[in-house]
Design a protein around this motif. Sequence first.
Motif, PDB file in Angstrom:
ATOM      1  N   LEU A 182      37.822   4.674  57.690  1.00  0.00           N
ATOM      2  CA  LEU A 182      37.016   3.832  57.151  1.00  0.00           C
ATOM      3  C   LEU A 182      38.037   3.113  56.638  1.00  0.00           C
ATOM      4  CD1 LEU A 182      34.281   3.465  56.399  1.00  0.00           C
ATOM      5  CD2 LEU A 182      34.206   4.467  54.383  1.00  0.00           C
ATOM      6  N   LYS A 183      39.507   2.909  56.445  1.00  0.00           N
ATOM      7  CA  LYS A 183      40.294   2.784  55.183  1.00  0.00           C
ATOM      8  C   LYS A 183      40.659   1.861  55.604  1.00  0.00           C
ATOM      9  CE  LYS A 183      42.150   6.384  52.939  1.00  0.00           C
ATOM     10  NZ  LYS A 183      43.066   6.881  52.418  1.00  0.00           N
ATOM     11  N   GLU A 184      40.759   2.125  57.678  1.00  0.00           N
ATOM     12  CA  GLU A 184      41.434   1.321  58.655  1.00  0.00           C
ATOM     13  C   GLU A 184      40.565   0.154  59.003  1.00  0.00           C
ATOM     14  OE1 GLU A 184      42.899   4.054  60.988  1.00  0.00           O
ATOM     15  OE2 GLU A 184      45.090   4.060  60.527  1.00  0.00           O
ATOM     16  N   ASN A 185      38.997   0.641  58.714  1.00  0.00           N
ATOM     17  CA  ASN A 185      38.103  -0.749  59.875  1.00  0.00           C
ATOM     18  C   ASN A 185      37.122  -0.738  59.164  1.00  0.00           C
ATOM     19  OD1 ASN A 185      38.863  -0.014  63.040  1.00  0.00           O
ATOM     20  ND2 ASN A 185      39.140   1.837  61.613  1.00  0.00           N
ATOM     21  N   SER A 186      36.885  -0.965  57.730  1.00  0.00           N
ATOM     22  CA  SER A 186      35.928  -1.492  57.057  1.00  0.00           C
ATOM     23  C   SER A 186      36.286  -1.346  55.712  1.00  0.00           C
ATOM     24  CB  SER A 186      35.009  -0.408  56.633  1.00  0.00           C
ATOM     25  OG  SER A 186      33.679  -0.789  55.946  1.00  0.00           O
ATOM     26  N   LYS A 187      37.188  -2.548  55.143  1.00  0.00           N
ATOM     27  CA  LYS A 187      37.187  -3.204  53.817  1.00  0.00           C
ATOM     28  C   LYS A 187      37.013  -2.811  52.162  1.00  0.00           C
ATOM     29  CE  LYS A 187      37.349  -8.658  55.129  1.00  0.00           C
ATOM     30  NZ  LYS A 187      37.026  -8.663  53.881  1.00  0.00           N
ATOM     31  N   ASP A 188      35.882  -3.526  53.116  1.00  0.00           N
ATOM     32  CA  ASP A 188      35.182  -4.289  51.920  1.00  0.00           C
ATOM     33  C   ASP A 188      33.992  -1.986  51.335  1.00  0.00           C
ATOM     34  OD1 ASP A 188      35.524  -6.335  51.760  1.00  0.00           O
ATOM     35  OD2 ASP A 188      34.183  -7.327  52.488  1.00  0.00           O
ATOM     36  N   SER A 189      34.260  -0.816  52.139  1.00  0.00           N
ATOM     37  CA  SER A 189      34.305   0.110  51.658  1.00  0.00           C
ATOM     38  C   SER A 189      34.643   1.472  50.782  1.00  0.00           C
ATOM     39  CB  SER A 189      33.598   0.832  52.933  1.00  0.00           C
ATOM     40  OG  SER A 189      32.539   0.485  54.471  1.00  0.00           O
ATOM     41  N   LEU A 190      34.304   1.561  50.732  1.00  0.00           N
ATOM     42  CA  LEU A 190      34.289   3.168  49.374  1.00  0.00           C
ATOM     43  C   LEU A 190      34.378   4.462  49.830  1.00  0.00           C
ATOM     44  CD1 LEU A 190      34.081   2.795  45.418  1.00  0.00           C
ATOM     45  CD2 LEU A 190      33.134   4.911  46.490  1.00  0.00           C
ATOM     46  N   ILE A 191      35.221   5.273  49.142  1.00  0.00           N
ATOM     47  CA  ILE A 191      35.186   6.751  49.423  1.00  0.00           C
ATOM     48  C   ILE A 191      35.544   7.494  48.297  1.00  0.00           C
ATOM     49  CG2 ILE A 191      36.172   8.552  51.029  1.00  0.00           C
ATOM     50  CD1 ILE A 191      38.159   6.294  52.467  1.00  0.00           C
ATOM     51  N   ILE A 192      34.450   7.985  48.453  1.00  0.00           N
ATOM     52  CA  ILE A 192      34.175   8.542  46.428  1.00  0.00           C
ATOM     53  C   ILE A 192      34.450  10.398  46.742  1.00  0.00           C
ATOM     54  CG2 ILE A 192      32.142   8.656  47.027  1.00  0.00           C
ATOM     55  CD1 ILE A 192      32.636   8.721  43.340  1.00  0.00           C
ATOM     56  N   ARG A 193      34.965  11.309  46.925  1.00  0.00           N
ATOM     57  CA  ARG A 193      35.810  12.769  47.209  1.00  0.00           C
ATOM     58  C   ARG A 193      35.053  13.253  45.741  1.00  0.00           C
ATOM     59  NH1 ARG A 193      42.143  11.531  48.081  1.00  0.00           N
ATOM     60  NH2 ARG A 193      41.641  12.168  50.283  1.00  0.00           N
ATOM     61  N   THR A 194      33.912  14.407  46.302  1.00  0.00           N
ATOM     62  CA  THR A 194      33.402  15.535  44.868  1.00  0.00           C
ATOM     63  C   THR A 194      33.315  17.078  45.420  1.00  0.00           C
ATOM     64  OG1 THR A 194      31.813  15.699  43.784  1.00  0.00           O
ATOM     65  CG2 THR A 194      31.136  14.681  45.935  1.00  0.00           C
ATOM     66  N   ASN A 195      32.542  17.731  44.881  1.00  0.00           N
ATOM     67  CA  ASN A 195      32.755  19.006  45.161  1.00  0.00           C
ATOM     68  C   ASN A 195      32.384  19.983  44.678  1.00  0.00           C
ATOM     69  OD1 ASN A 195      35.817  19.954  43.260  1.00  0.00           O
ATOM     70  ND2 ASN A 195      34.197  18.857  42.186  1.00  0.00           N
ATOM     71  N   VAL A 196      31.913  20.726  45.368  1.00  0.00           N
ATOM     72  CA  VAL A 196      30.297  21.697  44.804  1.00  0.00           C
ATOM     73  C   VAL A 196      29.313  20.857  44.329  1.00  0.00           C
ATOM     74  CG1 VAL A 196      29.778  24.190  43.179  1.00  0.00           C
ATOM     75  CG2 VAL A 196      32.467  22.843  44.226  1.00  0.00           C
ATOM     76  N   LEU A 197      28.896  20.205  44.750  1.00  0.00           N
ATOM     77  CA  LEU A 197      27.783  19.487  44.394  1.00  0.00           C
ATOM     78  C   LEU A 197      26.812  20.655  43.974  1.00  0.00           C
ATOM     79  CD1 LEU A 197      27.086  15.972  46.342  1.00  0.00           C
ATOM     80  CD2 LEU A 197      28.101  16.899  44.213  1.00  0.00           C
ATOM     81  N   TYR A 198      25.747  20.423  42.985  1.00  0.00           N
ATOM     82  CA  TYR A 198      24.560  21.315  43.483  1.00  0.00           C
ATOM     83  C   TYR A 198      23.335  20.384  42.723  1.00  0.00           C
ATOM     84  CZ  TYR A 198      25.667  21.466  38.112  1.00  0.00           C
ATOM     85  OH  TYR A 198      26.021  21.027  37.001  1.00  0.00           O
ATOM     86  N   ASP A 199      22.021  21.123  42.084  1.00  0.00           N
ATOM     87  CA  ASP A 199      21.009  21.095  42.037  1.00  0.00           C
ATOM     88  C   ASP A 199      20.132  21.640  41.766  1.00  0.00           C
ATOM     89  OD1 ASP A 199      18.967  19.512  40.268  1.00  0.00           O
ATOM     90  OD2 ASP A 199      18.988  17.774  41.425  1.00  0.00           O
ATOM     91  N   TYR A 200      18.707  22.015  41.155  1.00  0.00           N
ATOM     92  CA  TYR A 200      18.282  23.308  41.249  1.00  0.00           C
ATOM     93  C   TYR A 200      16.849  22.050  41.958  1.00  0.00           C
ATOM     94  CZ  TYR A 200      14.923  26.890  40.647  1.00  0.00           C
ATOM     95  OH  TYR A 200      14.259  28.077  41.124  1.00  0.00           O
ATOM     96  N   VAL A 201      16.398  22.856  42.894  1.00  0.00           N
ATOM     97  CA  VAL A 201      15.811  22.061  43.868  1.00  0.00           C
ATOM     98  C   VAL A 201      14.351  22.802  44.679  1.00  0.00           C
ATOM     99  CG1 VAL A 201      15.236  20.400  46.215  1.00  0.00           C
ATOM    100  CG2 VAL A 201      16.582  19.800  44.242  1.00  0.00           C
ATOM    101  N   SER A 202      13.231  22.986  44.342  1.00  0.00           N
ATOM    102  CA  SER A 202      12.568  24.464  44.607  1.00  0.00           C
ATOM    103  C   SER A 202      13.047  24.529  46.185  1.00  0.00           C
ATOM    104  CB  SER A 202      11.554  24.075  44.349  1.00  0.00           C
ATOM    105  OG  SER A 202      10.466  23.020  44.343  1.00  0.00           O
ATOM    106  N   GLU A 203      12.655  23.002  47.230  1.00  0.00           N
ATOM    107  CA  GLU A 203      12.214  23.283  48.166  1.00  0.00           C
ATOM    108  C   GLU A 203      13.986  23.421  49.186  1.00  0.00           C
ATOM    109  OE1 GLU A 203      11.595  20.235  46.721  1.00  0.00           O
ATOM    110  OE2 GLU A 203      10.223  19.852  46.303  1.00  0.00           O
TER     111      GLU A 203
END
Length: 289
Positions: A140-161
């Motif tokens: 993505l960095k090499e081929n899409s100059k207007d883009s963004l990468i966001i690193r995150t970790n251990v995403l959570y929420d309470y979703v009953s389904e």
Amino acid sequence: MKKILITGASGLLGKALKTLFKSNYDIIPTSKNYYKYQKNYFLDITNPILIRDIVSATSPDIIINLAALTNVDLCEERPDLAFSVNFAGLQNIVEIFNGPIIQLSTDYVFDGKAGQYNENSSVNPINVYGRTKLEAEIFLKENSKDSLIIRTNVLYDYVSESPASFLNWVVKSLQDDKKINVVDDQWNNPTWTESISFIINKIIDNSIIGLYNYGDKDFMSRYDFAILISKIFNLDENLINPINTSNLNQIAERPLKSGLKTEKIESRLGIVPNSVENCLRKIHDNLSK
């Protein structure tokens, strides 16, 4: 009103984004999986014909790519499948769509020996999942100059389904008086999907590009996270047993001391990350209404 196409919109983060974005953007939610409670368009990002069709039909201004194979052990067992989704899927999007792309990445691009990591830390993935996500970042960095990468970790929420929520698993297990084993040697900063959704919204508002980390404030072990969940939800913490990652005999190696430093995005957006305790209290209070 901007049109935003979201891939992988049936997951925890996709649900949070749809809730936040519905009044501000024209949302085009897509998913490979069908859930009767969600109204998403079908899209398999490994199929470029399908991507071309939906991009042509909807003309989005931005694509947020959440579609990924995140089962770390399955990625290790099926590297061909992992690369087809996590790398080639993004490659298909880039080759068909000319606008900005927001790509969700992970702290698994690091080896977990010296976390927390900032955006300039040396990458060294130790499993197939991490390698596929890193290859996607590089492409993505090499081929899409207007883009963004966001690193995150251990995403959570309470979703009953949702079957894929650590928070759901801990709460439901303890409510059923079931003992659970939780690793105490994997360290990250757990991140509420509402927190990262807010950040993505700010990123869009400010037309930010490049590479950024985001995780909520607290750096803790998965065991400590589970203990905090038990306290906030008034459940029995004695049912939680700490174990080492090695006891699980998992197929893929896990980075242990991982997690993300967030000073760059804090400075850029003028924000302060949420504490995990405050996030859990909000979730608990919302469920109690």
